[in-house]
Each structure stands twice: as C-alpha cells, then as structure tokens.
Scaffold this motif. Sequence first.
Motif, short mmCIF file in Angstrom:
data_model
loop_
_atom_site.label_atom_id
_atom_site.label_comp_id
_atom_site.label_asym_id
_atom_site.label_seq_id
_atom_site.Cartn_x
_atom_site.Cartn_y
_atom_site.Cartn_z
N SER A 142 0.85 -1.19 0.00
CA SER A 142 0.00 0.00 0.00
C SER A 142 0.89 1.24 0.00
CB SER A 142 -0.95 -0.03 1.20
OG SER A 142 -0.21 -0.19 2.37
N PRO A 143 0.30 2.39 -0.37
CA PRO A 143 1.10 3.61 -0.51
C PRO A 143 1.93 3.91 0.74
CG PRO A 143 -1.09 3.98 -1.36
CD PRO A 143 -1.10 2.61 -0.75
N SER A 144 3.17 4.31 0.53
CA SER A 144 4.07 4.59 1.63
C SER A 144 5.05 5.67 1.17
CB SER A 144 4.85 3.33 2.00
OG SER A 144 5.66 2.97 0.89
N TRP A 145 5.98 6.03 1.99
CA TRP A 145 6.97 7.04 1.63
C TRP A 145 7.77 6.59 0.41
CZ3 TRP A 145 7.33 11.90 2.20
CH2 TRP A 145 8.54 12.58 1.96
N ASP A 162 -5.79 -3.82 -15.18
CA ASP A 162 -5.09 -4.67 -14.21
C ASP A 162 -5.70 -4.56 -12.82
OD1 ASP A 162 -3.29 -5.61 -15.98
OD2 ASP A 162 -1.66 -4.24 -15.43
N ALA A 163 -6.09 -3.33 -12.49
CA ALA A 163 -6.53 -3.07 -11.12
C ALA A 163 -7.82 -3.78 -10.76
CB ALA A 163 -6.70 -1.56 -10.93
N ARG A 164 -8.61 -4.12 -11.79
CA ARG A 164 -9.92 -4.70 -11.52
C ARG A 164 -9.86 -5.93 -10.63
NH1 ARG A 164 -13.55 -5.68 -16.71
NH2 ARG A 164 -15.19 -5.90 -15.19
N SER A 165 -8.81 -6.77 -10.82
CA SER A 165 -8.75 -8.01 -10.06
C SER A 165 -8.39 -7.77 -8.59
CB SER A 165 -7.74 -8.97 -10.66
OG SER A 165 -7.48 -8.63 -11.99
N PHE A 166 -7.86 -6.58 -8.29
CA PHE A 166 -7.41 -6.33 -6.92
C PHE A 166 -8.21 -5.21 -6.27
CE2 PHE A 166 -3.91 -7.87 -9.48
CZ PHE A 166 -3.55 -9.00 -8.78
N PRO A 220 -6.93 -1.17 -3.56
CA PRO A 220 -7.70 -0.14 -4.27
C PRO A 220 -6.82 0.97 -4.85
CG PRO A 220 -8.12 -0.05 -1.90
CD PRO A 220 -7.33 -1.29 -2.16
N TRP A 221 -5.61 1.17 -4.30
CA TRP A 221 -4.76 2.25 -4.83
C TRP A 221 -4.39 2.02 -6.29
CZ3 TRP A 221 -3.40 -1.13 -0.95
CH2 TRP A 221 -2.47 -2.11 -1.28
N LEU A 222 -4.40 0.78 -6.72
CA LEU A 222 -4.09 0.48 -8.12
C LEU A 222 -5.10 1.16 -9.04
CD1 LEU A 222 -3.29 -3.34 -8.11
CD2 LEU A 222 -1.72 -1.43 -8.32
N MET A 223 -6.30 1.31 -8.52
CA MET A 223 -7.38 1.82 -9.32
C MET A 223 -7.54 3.32 -9.16
SD MET A 223 -10.89 -0.10 -9.10
CE MET A 223 -11.95 0.84 -8.08
N ILE A 224 -7.24 3.80 -7.97
CA ILE A 224 -7.54 5.20 -7.66
C ILE A 224 -6.62 6.17 -8.41
CG2 ILE A 224 -7.48 6.91 -5.80
CD1 ILE A 224 -8.64 4.61 -4.01
N TYR A 225 -5.31 5.93 -8.37
CA TYR A 225 -4.40 6.93 -8.91
C TYR A 225 -4.44 7.08 -10.44
CZ TYR A 225 -2.95 7.17 -4.11
OH TYR A 225 -2.97 7.32 -2.76
#
Lengths: 325, 323
Positions: free
Chosen positions: A99-102, A282-286, A291-296
């Motif tokens: 997940s998103p991090s520094w 790609d993001a659909r499967s996850f 969810p960050w795969l889809m949001i950005y």
Amino acid sequence: MVSDITGFDDKRREVPVEVGAADELAVSEDLEYVETGPARSLRADALRRLRKNKLAVAGLIWIIIVILIAITADLWAPRWLGDPVEIDSTTAAERMLLSPSWDHPFGTDKLGRDVASRVVYGARVSLMVGVLAVAIAVTLGLILGALAAYYGGIWDAIIMRTADVFFAFPYILFAIVLIALLGPGLQNVFIAIGVLGWPSIARVFRSSILSVKENEYVDAARAMGASTRRILIRHIMPNAVAPIIVYATMSVGGAILTEAALSFLGMGVQPPDPSWGNMLDDARSFMLTAPWLMIYPGIAILTTVLAFVLLGDGLRDALDVKLKE
Amino acid sequence: MIKYIARRILQMIPVFIGVTIILFILRSPGVVGGDPVRMITGERAISESLYNQIVERYGLDKPIYVQYATYLNDLVHGDLGTSYQKSRPVSDILLDKFPNTVKLAVAAILIEMFFGIVAGIISAVKRYSFWDVLVTFSTSVLVSLPVFWLGLMLQLLFGLKFKEWGLPYLPLSGMSGSEFPDIVYLIMPAVTLASVSTAYAARIMRSQLLEVMGQDYMRTAAAKGLSSAQVIWGHGMKNAMIPVVTYFGLDLGAMMGGTVLTETVFNWPGVGYEIFLAIGQRDWPIVMGATIIIVFIVMVLNLLVDISYAFLDPRIRYGRQVA
C-alpha cells in the motif's frame, strides 16, 4: 458513456458554429466590464480575457505540469520511484501489492512495480495520443473542411455526405471495431482516433469559413482588389480558425479518454508498457485488496482531461466562439 | 409534414448505404490487409481442403462487388450471418441481448432526465449563485470522467466497502441473482451509463432556459403580474424543453453504442458486452452484425427526433435551419 474526440459522446452531430465577428471586438455577454482604453490587438485581448478565467488558468497550469512530468520522467522517475516496466525478480515477491508509503507514494502493483512511476510514464502515452491523434484529425479536417467550403458544389457534397456517414456510427463503438480489425497497439489508436475525428473538425471549419466569408470586411478586401489567396490567408483563416483552436483543445481531452477506454478494454497500449487505461484493467482483479491500483490512474485521467476541458471552455469564452453544445 | 418526412427518409438512404460500404470494407479483410480466411480461422493450422472450403462458403473468390451485393442482399433480408464460435445465427444472438441493453439504456435515460433537468433549472434560475457554480463545475468534472472508472469506483464503494462496513450494499455485477431483486442490479450500471449524459442534459437545460428567460414574452408575462414560478413554468419551460427533449432522443441512440464499456465493467449481458466478448474470440459476424443494427437503430431514432422536432417547431418543416 465515453467520449468521442470532441470529448463527448455523440453530441458532435450538432455543432453548428457561429463565429463571433472577432473583428468587431465583440465582448462576450458574460463578461461584466466595459471595453475602454486604447485599442488592443485581438490576440492580446483574448489572452487578457483568458487570464481572468481562473479555472482555465488552473487547467493550463496543470497541463504544463503534466507535460513537464512526462518529458522529464526519465531523469527522475526510475531512480526515485522504481522502473515502470522491468520486474526485479529477486525482490518482486516482497514488494507485491504494497500500500502507498513514503517509498512508494502510490503503492506497488501485483508484480512489485511502483504505481507512481507507471502513472508518470502513462502520462507520456496519454499526452502523445492526445496531441498526435488530434493533430491527425485536425489536419484531415482542415483540408477537407476548407475544400468543402471553398469549392462547394460536388466537393462539398461528397465530403459532407462522407462526414454524415461517419457521424452515423456511435463513436466509441466505431473506434472499438476499427481497433479490433487493425489490431491492438498504440499506433492503431492514433489512427483510429485521428480518422474518426476529422468529420467534426471538417464540419466546424467549413461552417466557420462559410460564415466568415459573408462578412463585410471580406467584401471590402475584395473591392480593394485583394487576390483570393490573400483574402483566404489574411482575412478568412485568422477568423475561421478560432473555433478550431477551441475544438482541438477539447478534443485532446476526448482523445485521452478514448485511449484510456481502448486500453482498458485491452485494445490499446499493451502490457507491460503502462498506460492509464491498461493499469485500470489490471486493477480490476485487486479492487478490494489493493484499491490504490485503481484510484491513482483514474485521478490522473480525470484531472488531465478536466484540465483540457476547462482550458477549452476558457478559450471559447476568450475567443468568443459559440460552439453549440 | 409528409413531404418533410419523405425527404428525411430519402436522405437517410445514402447514409445507410455509406455505412454498409464502410462496414463491408472493414469486414472484407483483404482491404485492411491480411488473409480473409485467416480472419475466420485464426492462426491455427488448417488443411488446404478446409481452406478452399472456407473460400467457397464465404464466396471469397468472387469479385469484390459481387461480395458486396451478396452482403447487402443478406442484410436486407435480415440475415446477419452465423457466429463462428456459437454456430447460431447472429440475429438470434442479438435478439437475446438487445432487451437487456434497452432496459439499461431506458433506465439511464430516466436518471438523466430527472437529474439533468432539475440541475439545469436550478442552475439557470439561480444564475451565478453557489448552486449554479456547483452545477457548472460538476458537469465539467462529469464529462471528464472516464465512465469505466466511475463504474469501478462505484463497485468499490457501494459493492465492496459498504458490505465490509455492514451497510446496505449493491450487487457488483450481473443482471440478476438470488440475493437481490432484479431492479437492484440495474442501479449501478444505469447510473454509470447516465453520468456523462446527465452533465450534458444539465448544460443544455441551463443554456436553453437562460435564453428563453431573456425573451420579450417572458417580460410580458412578468409584467402582467404572474409570479416568477408561473412565468418560468407556464411560459419558460415549454419553450426551453424542446431542445432538451430532442437531446434525450439523440442520446438514447448514442447510449446504444456507448454501452460497451458500462456493460463490460458490470458484466451486463447486453449487446455491448457481447461485442466485447466477440472481439476477444474474433467472432466477426457478431461484431459487424451488432454494429450495423446499432447504427440502424441510431439512425431511426434520429429520424424520429427530427420528425418530432419539425412537428413542434414549424420553422424546420419549411426548411429554415434553427441553430
């Protein structure tokens, strides 16, 4: 529903244009100031009006930022964020779907690649498609529109009836069918969007030339003995081109949306190369786990297209072009 | 009026022929490049006799104009060919799927009408107010939104997150199931499909109403003592609605083509999803058949819209363009 090159679905069938007689220093009715002071050139005047439109300026700034990001990506994205395409097999397992991090501001994908880096490189694809596809459409549209308006008669009939045939197809469906037959890939996306975009541009330009032709200053120029060529270049073109600038700006946004849609359906940019559309696929499967795969990528599309739409709206008001919605 | 209708129908014919020519060129793969037989069989190896059989069966050895004539003849007789994969007539397959797409499109149009008209009226009546700015900006956002992304985000929020948080949630995809009544399955796809169009409807409603509000008869109505609500409802709306209603007609057609993305995101078993699946399987008769039918429906809808427009606005009947 997805948009066509104009932006937006099949609303393009009705784009009659009235060109504001720019020479008469027309002031858009929405603007609440009185024209005073020394006379300014048309362009300076339009620029001043554009600057007063905060949303359009914000759009322009965002577009410039995205362009800079896309151009300079090689200098910093791979080093700071990670390679957008290559998979580091030694560390991939432990870097999957973080997940998103520094370290990874937008997280990582299923193969351990940095999402931010992929979004940055996706900007290249989107801008390239936006600009090149619209350039193809505008070039074709200008030539054919000018031919139709200037020669009239049989030329006009053939070109405009062909445009009617193109308009009969729902835009996104036509694009999908074309790509399905041409085969997937970025190059074919340019071709499809460009080829499908010309009729709108031709129609706008044609009616724009026709209405400019009727102006008195054109008669005056002719009476003064100006050649057809001079009239076309000096008097008609500068005034007929305003709607095209507006239309093309909005079309870039539309082309970006179309590319995203085609890539989402697996018909545009092919993996592993990143495009905002195929990242969403790609993001659909996850969806739930990552969810960050889809949001950005989605936010990237939305903000970039919105920037072009706002800039287009601003230009329309500044140049006093009335494009019918 | 009859003369006008006849003229419009006559104008439609060459356009439709143009459409068939384009589709014919596209589907006769020799023009785009590549071996037409390979378009049918894909890349797998086939014997020479099978190859010849395919050439024979689809008339691929005949001159191109003969092939076009055959194609047109089949089309006129309602024969859209046979699916390569399903060995069923394309027209049967499409007949199964069309009702689902129509259901989705009609639901979307209803959503669009309600929200588009309401937002447009608020925005026009309270011009330059906070609400107007909000509506205008949201319409810009909506037209910039990739529809499929909107669909995905709705799925994430209302389908997955709401379930996780123990709130009432919506089904992720499909058209029916045991868990929910059928109509619930329609909500998210219809909202998604309606999104962009709603923004346009609101914009058109706003600009039309603003234009009408500047007319002399509106001032007269106000001057004779009617309340502003009476003026807007009794005099303004009637005139402002004509282009808006026209837009809904055109949009219903546009939606037919635009459902590919929405149906794919929600696995909605309509024509759009069928086209998407058929492309993946290289099942060209389905792709082409569905496309031509959609184009035809769009053209007929546009014709009906033009006729009703001419009916409502006599200026059009007599050939004057009303921009």
